[in-house]
Design a protein around this motif. Structure first.
Motif, PDB file in Angstrom:
ATOM      1  N   LYS A  12      -4.777  -6.342   1.530  1.00  0.00           N
ATOM      2  CA  LYS A  12      -5.509  -5.502   0.575  1.00  0.00           C
ATOM      3  C   LYS A  12      -4.506  -4.917  -0.409  1.00  0.00           C
ATOM      4  O   LYS A  12      -3.364  -4.638  -0.038  1.00  0.00           O
ATOM      5  CB  LYS A  12      -6.242  -4.385   1.316  1.00  0.00           C
ATOM      6  CG  LYS A  12      -7.202  -3.612   0.457  1.00  0.00           C
ATOM      7  CD  LYS A  12      -8.096  -2.751   1.309  1.00  0.00           C
ATOM      8  CE  LYS A  12      -9.278  -2.306   0.482  1.00  0.00           C
ATOM      9  NZ  LYS A  12     -10.397  -1.911   1.287  1.00  0.00           N
ATOM     10  N   TRP A  24      -3.884  -1.766  -3.144  1.00  0.00           N
ATOM     11  CA  TRP A  24      -4.292  -0.473  -3.706  1.00  0.00           C
ATOM     12  C   TRP A  24      -3.542  -0.312  -5.014  1.00  0.00           C
ATOM     13  O   TRP A  24      -2.313  -0.313  -5.032  1.00  0.00           O
ATOM     14  CB  TRP A  24      -3.932   0.679  -2.770  1.00  0.00           C
ATOM     15  CG  TRP A  24      -4.832   0.766  -1.599  1.00  0.00           C
ATOM     16  CD1 TRP A  24      -4.681   0.150  -0.395  1.00  0.00           C
ATOM     17  CD2 TRP A  24      -6.054   1.486  -1.519  1.00  0.00           C
ATOM     18  NE1 TRP A  24      -5.729   0.444   0.426  1.00  0.00           N
ATOM     19  CE2 TRP A  24      -6.583   1.273  -0.235  1.00  0.00           C
ATOM     20  CE3 TRP A  24      -6.751   2.299  -2.415  1.00  0.00           C
ATOM     21  CZ2 TRP A  24      -7.770   1.840   0.172  1.00  0.00           C
ATOM     22  CZ3 TRP A  24      -7.940   2.863  -1.999  1.00  0.00           C
ATOM     23  CH2 TRP A  24      -8.436   2.632  -0.726  1.00  0.00           C
ATOM     24  N   GLU A  42      -2.419   1.723  -8.464  1.00  0.00           N
ATOM     25  CA  GLU A  42      -2.203   3.084  -8.940  1.00  0.00           C
ATOM     26  C   GLU A  42      -3.122   3.343 -10.130  1.00  0.00           C
ATOM     27  O   GLU A  42      -3.509   2.422 -10.833  1.00  0.00           O
ATOM     28  CB  GLU A  42      -0.747   3.291  -9.353  1.00  0.00           C
ATOM     29  CG  GLU A  42       0.189   3.284  -8.175  1.00  0.00           C
ATOM     30  CD  GLU A  42       1.620   3.575  -8.576  1.00  0.00           C
ATOM     31  OE1 GLU A  42       1.901   3.778  -9.765  1.00  0.00           O
ATOM     32  OE2 GLU A  42       2.467   3.578  -7.668  1.00  0.00           O
ATOM     33  N   GLY A  82      -8.288   1.889  -8.170  1.00  0.00           N
ATOM     34  CA  GLY A  82      -8.755   1.816  -6.782  1.00  0.00           C
ATOM     35  C   GLY A  82      -8.184   0.633  -6.023  1.00  0.00           C
ATOM     36  O   GLY A  82      -7.096   0.158  -6.293  1.00  0.00           O
ATOM     37  N   ALA A  83      -8.960   0.136  -5.065  1.00  0.00           N
ATOM     38  CA  ALA A  83      -8.491  -0.920  -4.162  1.00  0.00           C
ATOM     39  C   ALA A  83      -9.200  -2.238  -4.437  1.00  0.00           C
ATOM     40  O   ALA A  83     -10.313  -2.275  -4.946  1.00  0.00           O
ATOM     41  CB  ALA A  83      -8.743  -0.502  -2.721  1.00  0.00           C
ATOM     42  N   SER A  84      -8.532  -3.299  -4.048  1.00  0.00           N
ATOM     43  CA  SER A  84      -9.124  -4.634  -4.134  1.00  0.00           C
ATOM     44  C   SER A  84     -10.047  -4.848  -2.942  1.00  0.00           C
ATOM     45  O   SER A  84     -10.060  -4.070  -1.994  1.00  0.00           O
ATOM     46  CB  SER A  84      -8.015  -5.691  -4.085  1.00  0.00           C
ATOM     47  OG  SER A  84      -7.444  -5.720  -2.777  1.00  0.00           O
ATOM     48  N   GLU A 129     -10.764  -6.842   0.478  1.00  0.00           N
ATOM     49  CA  GLU A 129      -9.847  -7.320   1.505  1.00  0.00           C
ATOM     50  C   GLU A 129      -9.972  -8.839   1.594  1.00  0.00           C
ATOM     51  O   GLU A 129     -11.071  -9.379   1.644  1.00  0.00           O
ATOM     52  CB  GLU A 129     -10.192  -6.670   2.842  1.00  0.00           C
ATOM     53  CG  GLU A 129      -9.144  -6.842   3.889  1.00  0.00           C
ATOM     54  CD  GLU A 129      -9.411  -5.945   5.088  1.00  0.00           C
ATOM     55  OE1 GLU A 129      -8.532  -5.160   5.429  1.00  0.00           O
ATOM     56  OE2 GLU A 129     -10.510  -6.052   5.665  1.00  0.00           O
ATOM     57  N   GLY A 166       1.093  -1.093  -7.897  1.00  0.00           N
ATOM     58  CA  GLY A 166       0.324  -0.781  -6.697  1.00  0.00           C
ATOM     59  C   GLY A 166       1.061  -1.058  -5.408  1.00  0.00           C
ATOM     60  O   GLY A 166       2.290  -1.178  -5.383  1.00  0.00           O
ATOM     61  N   TYR A 167       0.281  -1.176  -4.349  1.00  0.00           N
ATOM     62  CA  TYR A 167       0.792  -1.338  -2.988  1.00  0.00           C
ATOM     63  C   TYR A 167       0.054  -2.485  -2.314  1.00  0.00           C
ATOM     64  O   TYR A 167      -1.151  -2.615  -2.469  1.00  0.00           O
ATOM     65  CB  TYR A 167       0.542  -0.075  -2.160  1.00  0.00           C
ATOM     66  CG  TYR A 167       0.999   1.187  -2.841  1.00  0.00           C
ATOM     67  CD1 TYR A 167       2.269   1.694  -2.615  1.00  0.00           C
ATOM     68  CD2 TYR A 167       0.159   1.870  -3.712  1.00  0.00           C
ATOM     69  CE1 TYR A 167       2.699   2.849  -3.250  1.00  0.00           C
ATOM     70  CE2 TYR A 167       0.575   3.030  -4.348  1.00  0.00           C
ATOM     71  CZ  TYR A 167       1.852   3.511  -4.113  1.00  0.00           C
ATOM     72  OH  TYR A 167       2.265   4.646  -4.743  1.00  0.00           O
ATOM     73  N   TYR A 173      -0.960  -4.041   1.316  1.00  0.00           N
ATOM     74  CA  TYR A 173      -1.083  -3.745   2.744  1.00  0.00           C
ATOM     75  C   TYR A 173      -1.449  -5.029   3.485  1.00  0.00           C
ATOM     76  O   TYR A 173      -2.349  -5.750   3.079  1.00  0.00           O
ATOM     77  CB  TYR A 173      -2.167  -2.693   2.987  1.00  0.00           C
ATOM     78  CG  TYR A 173      -1.760  -1.319   2.527  1.00  0.00           C
ATOM     79  CD1 TYR A 173      -1.180  -0.420   3.422  1.00  0.00           C
ATOM     80  CD2 TYR A 173      -1.937  -0.922   1.217  1.00  0.00           C
ATOM     81  CE1 TYR A 173      -0.791   0.839   3.003  1.00  0.00           C
ATOM     82  CE2 TYR A 173      -1.548   0.335   0.788  1.00  0.00           C
ATOM     83  CZ  TYR A 173      -0.978   1.211   1.694  1.00  0.00           C
ATOM     84  OH  TYR A 173      -0.583   2.454   1.269  1.00  0.00           O
ATOM     85  N   GLU A 225       1.763  -0.955   4.991  1.00  0.00           N
ATOM     86  CA  GLU A 225       2.290  -1.112   3.639  1.00  0.00           C
ATOM     87  C   GLU A 225       3.516  -2.022   3.689  1.00  0.00           C
ATOM     88  O   GLU A 225       4.472  -1.750   4.403  1.00  0.00           O
ATOM     89  CB  GLU A 225       2.679   0.231   3.041  1.00  0.00           C
ATOM     90  CG  GLU A 225       3.176   0.099   1.613  1.00  0.00           C
ATOM     91  CD  GLU A 225       3.682   1.411   1.040  1.00  0.00           C
ATOM     92  OE1 GLU A 225       4.752   1.388   0.434  1.00  0.00           O
ATOM     93  OE2 GLU A 225       3.005   2.450   1.222  1.00  0.00           O
TER      94      GLU A 225
END
Length: 74
Positions: free
Chosen positions: A21, A23, A25, A30-32, A34, A52-53, A55, A60
């Motif tokens: 996934k 996330w 900034e 928001g987030a993608s 999954e 972003g990040y 996971y 992370e």
């Protein structure tokens, strides 16, 4: 569209059949959704590039700019 390729830190081999996934900034990003890696460790996302990040299985594994194909070791 962005893609993430996941490798194992310990073995150097692609990580298959695991959840990824992103996330992003920024308040509006928001987030993608999954996604699950394929047999070569790839997960494709229908998102625009950005900071972003990443996971992998809830951990992370990457922090930075995500574009094109981003390679992560986890």
């Amino acid at each position: 569209m962005v893609s993430v390729k996941v490798y194992s830190k310990s073995t150097g081999k692609p990580v298959t059949r695991t959840y990824v996934k992103i996330w992003f900034e920024g308040f509006s990003r928001g987030a993608s959704a999954e996604e699950v890696t394929d047999d070569e460790g790839n997960a494709d996302f229908d998102n625009d590039p950005g900071q972003g990040y990443v996971y992998v299985s809830g951990q992370e594994c990457y922090r930075g700019y995500i574009s094109g194909r981003t390679v992560v070791y986890c």
